[in-house]
Design a protein around this motif. Structure first.
Motif, PDB file in Angstrom:
ATOM      1  N   LYS A 138       0.972  -1.149   0.052  1.00  0.00           N
ATOM      2  CA  LYS A 138       0.076  -0.254  -0.085  1.00  0.00           C
ATOM      3  C   LYS A 138       0.766   1.711  -0.175  1.00  0.00           C
ATOM      4  N   GLY A 139       2.163   1.308   0.781  1.00  0.00           N
ATOM      5  CA  GLY A 139       2.897   1.966   0.441  1.00  0.00           C
ATOM      6  C   GLY A 139       4.153   2.518  -0.572  1.00  0.00           C
ATOM      7  N   PHE A 140       3.579   1.507  -1.679  1.00  0.00           N
ATOM      8  CA  PHE A 140       4.395   1.334  -2.580  1.00  0.00           C
ATOM      9  C   PHE A 140       5.124   2.588  -3.161  1.00  0.00           C
ATOM     10  N   TYR A 141       4.602   3.844  -3.537  1.00  0.00           N
ATOM     11  CA  TYR A 141       4.224   4.536  -3.849  1.00  0.00           C
ATOM     12  C   TYR A 141       4.410   5.630  -3.205  1.00  0.00           C
ATOM     13  N   MET A 142       5.014   5.326  -1.939  1.00  0.00           N
ATOM     14  CA  MET A 142       5.526   6.759  -1.280  1.00  0.00           C
ATOM     15  C   MET A 142       6.798   7.355  -1.511  1.00  0.00           C
ATOM     16  N   ILE A 143       7.740   6.128  -1.597  1.00  0.00           N
ATOM     17  CA  ILE A 143       9.101   7.012  -1.657  1.00  0.00           C
ATOM     18  C   ILE A 143       9.084   7.771  -3.181  1.00  0.00           C
ATOM     19  N   PRO A 144       8.567   7.617  -4.664  1.00  0.00           N
ATOM     20  CA  PRO A 144       8.820   8.329  -5.451  1.00  0.00           C
ATOM     21  C   PRO A 144       7.701   9.671  -5.072  1.00  0.00           C
ATOM     22  N   LEU A 145       6.789   9.591  -4.260  1.00  0.00           N
ATOM     23  CA  LEU A 145       6.342  10.831  -3.913  1.00  0.00           C
ATOM     24  C   LEU A 145       6.484  11.774  -2.945  1.00  0.00           C
ATOM     25  N   ILE A 146       7.685  11.560  -1.767  1.00  0.00           N
ATOM     26  CA  ILE A 146       8.765  11.671  -1.008  1.00  0.00           C
ATOM     27  C   ILE A 146       9.374  12.604  -2.078  1.00  0.00           C
ATOM     28  N   SER A 147      10.426  12.266  -3.299  1.00  0.00           N
ATOM     29  CA  SER A 147      11.865  12.063  -3.605  1.00  0.00           C
ATOM     30  C   SER A 147      11.204  13.049  -4.718  1.00  0.00           C
ATOM     31  N   PHE A 148      10.332  12.598  -5.456  1.00  0.00           N
ATOM     32  CA  PHE A 148      10.124  13.099  -6.798  1.00  0.00           C
ATOM     33  C   PHE A 148       8.720  14.563  -6.909  1.00  0.00           C
ATOM     34  N   LYS A 149       7.905  14.866  -5.790  1.00  0.00           N
ATOM     35  CA  LYS A 149       7.030  15.174  -5.711  1.00  0.00           C
ATOM     36  C   LYS A 149       7.246  16.553  -4.104  1.00  0.00           C
ATOM     37  N   GLU A 150       8.414  15.730  -3.305  1.00  0.00           N
ATOM     38  CA  GLU A 150       8.726  16.536  -2.493  1.00  0.00           C
ATOM     39  C   GLU A 150       7.354  16.535  -1.372  1.00  0.00           C
ATOM     40  N   ILE A 151       7.041  15.772  -1.477  1.00  0.00           N
ATOM     41  CA  ILE A 151       5.677  15.976  -0.205  1.00  0.00           C
ATOM     42  C   ILE A 151       6.323  14.940   0.985  1.00  0.00           C
ATOM     43  N   THR A 152       7.218  16.107   1.934  1.00  0.00           N
ATOM     44  CA  THR A 152       7.288  15.256   3.546  1.00  0.00           C
ATOM     45  C   THR A 152       6.812  14.941   4.262  1.00  0.00           C
ATOM     46  N   ASP A 153       5.108  15.206   4.269  1.00  0.00           N
ATOM     47  CA  ASP A 153       3.863  14.806   4.930  1.00  0.00           C
ATOM     48  C   ASP A 153       3.503  13.399   4.954  1.00  0.00           C
ATOM     49  N   LEU A 154       4.134  12.171   5.831  1.00  0.00           N
ATOM     50  CA  LEU A 154       3.771  11.086   5.449  1.00  0.00           C
ATOM     51  C   LEU A 154       3.106  10.598   5.235  1.00  0.00           C
ATOM     52  N   LYS A 155       1.984  10.940   6.606  1.00  0.00           N
ATOM     53  CA  LYS A 155       0.779  10.887   6.043  1.00  0.00           C
ATOM     54  C   LYS A 155      -0.096  11.603   4.819  1.00  0.00           C
ATOM     55  N   THR A 156       0.267  12.064   4.319  1.00  0.00           N
ATOM     56  CA  THR A 156      -0.263  12.770   2.782  1.00  0.00           C
ATOM     57  C   THR A 156       0.399  11.545   1.734  1.00  0.00           C
ATOM     58  N   ALA A 157       1.091  11.600   1.543  1.00  0.00           N
ATOM     59  CA  ALA A 157       2.042  10.326   0.988  1.00  0.00           C
ATOM     60  C   ALA A 157       0.914   8.801   0.699  1.00  0.00           C
TER      61      ALA A 157
END
Length: 235
Positions: free
Chosen positions: A143-162
Motif C-alpha cells: 500500500k505504501g509502494f508509491y511513497m518513495i516517489p511521492l517524497i523524492s519526485f514530488k517533495e511530499i514530506t508529510d508521511l500521512k499525505t504520502a
C-alpha cells in the motif's frame, strides 16, 4: 509551471516497466552502475538506506531524461527527515508485530514437556500468527509502494499525505505490484549464479524497473492546472 496531483488508481503496466528497465541498462549501464555503487555506499550510513534509494531514483530520472547529473548528487540529505521518520515507523511496526511471537516463544518454553520439546498446542497458535504477521507486513509495504516517489519526485514530506495518496494509487493493483516485485526480485538475483559478482550487474536492473513504475505512476496522477484551464476555455 504549477503541477498538481489528482490521486487515482494506477494503470499498472507490468511488462512495460521491465522492458524499459532493461533498455535503460543497455543505454547507459556505466552511469546506472556507478549510481548504484554510490547508493550502496550511502546505505552503509545508519538510517540512510531508504534516503539513498530515494536519491538514486532522482538520479535515474535525470539520467533517463538526458539531463546533466552526477552520481555525487545521491549524497543529498535534503529529504533525510521524512525518510528517517519512515524508517522509525517501519522498525516500530515490525517490533510491535514481533511482540506476540516473543510471548509465544516464552510460553512454549514454560509449557514444554520433560524432554524439552515445545508444547505442540502452541504451534497451533504460532503458525497462523506468523502467516498473519507476514501478510500484514506485505500489505502495508504494498500500500505504501508509491511513497518513495511521492517524497523524492514530488517533495511530499508529510508521511500521512504520502501514505493516503499511495493507498489510492495502489487500489486494485496490490496483486500486480506484488507479482512485479517478485519477478523483478528474481531477475535481480540472477547475478548470484555468476559467482556472486554478477549480482552487482543485475541488482541495478531492479532499481531501474522500479524507477519506471514510479515515473509512470506519477505521470498518471499529475495534471497541469494551467493547461487544464486553457483546455476548458477552448470549449
Amino acid at each position: 509551471m504549477n503541477v498538481n496531483l489528482a490521486p487515482k488508481p494506477i494503470n499498472f503496466k507490468f511488462g512495460e516497466y521491465i522492458n524499459k528497465g532493461f533498455e535503460l541498462l543497455k543505454k547507459d549501464f556505466g552511469s546506472v552502475f556507478v549510481g548504484f555503487l554510490v547508493t550502496f555506499l550511502m546505505s552503509i550510513i545508519p538510517f540512510c538506506g531508504i534516503l539513498a534509494v530515494g536519491n538514486y531514483y532522482k538520479y535515474l530520472r535525470k539520467l533517463n531524461k538526458n539531463q546533466s547529473v552526477s552520481a555525487g548528487e545521491i549524497f543529498d540529505f535534503k529529504d533525510f527527515m521524512p525518510y528517517f521518520i519512515l524508517q522509525l515507523i517501519i522498525i516500530a511496526g515490525v517490533f510491535v508485530l514481533y511482540i506476540p511471537m516473543i510471548f509465544f516463544g516464552v510460553f512454549a518454553g514454560i509449557t514444554s514437556n520433560n524432554s524439552g520439546e515445545p508444547n505442540p498446542g502452541m504451534m497451533i497458535f504460532m503458525f497462523p500468527y506468523l502467516f498473519f504477521m507476514i501478510a500484514t507486513l506485505y500489505y502495508f509495504l504494498l500500500k505504501g509502494f508509491y511513497m518513495i516517489p511521492l517524497i523524492s519526485f514530488k517533495e511530499i514530506t508529510d508521511l500521512k499525505t504520502a501514505w493516503n495518496i499511495s493507498k489510492v494509487m495502489t487500489k486494485g493493483n496490490l496483486w500486480s505490484i506484488l507479482l512485479f516485485a517478485f519477478v523483478v526480485g528474481i531477475l535481480s538475483q540472477i547475478g548470484i549464479l555468476a559467482c556472486g559478482i554478477g549480482i552487482f550487474i543485475t541488482i541495478p536492473f531492479m532499481y531501474a524497473a522500479n524507477y519506471f513504475a514510479y515515473e509512470d505512476a506519477i505521470q498518471q496522477i499529475e495534471y497541469d492546472e494551467i493547461t487544464e484551464i486553457g483546455s476548458k476555455n477552448e470549449f
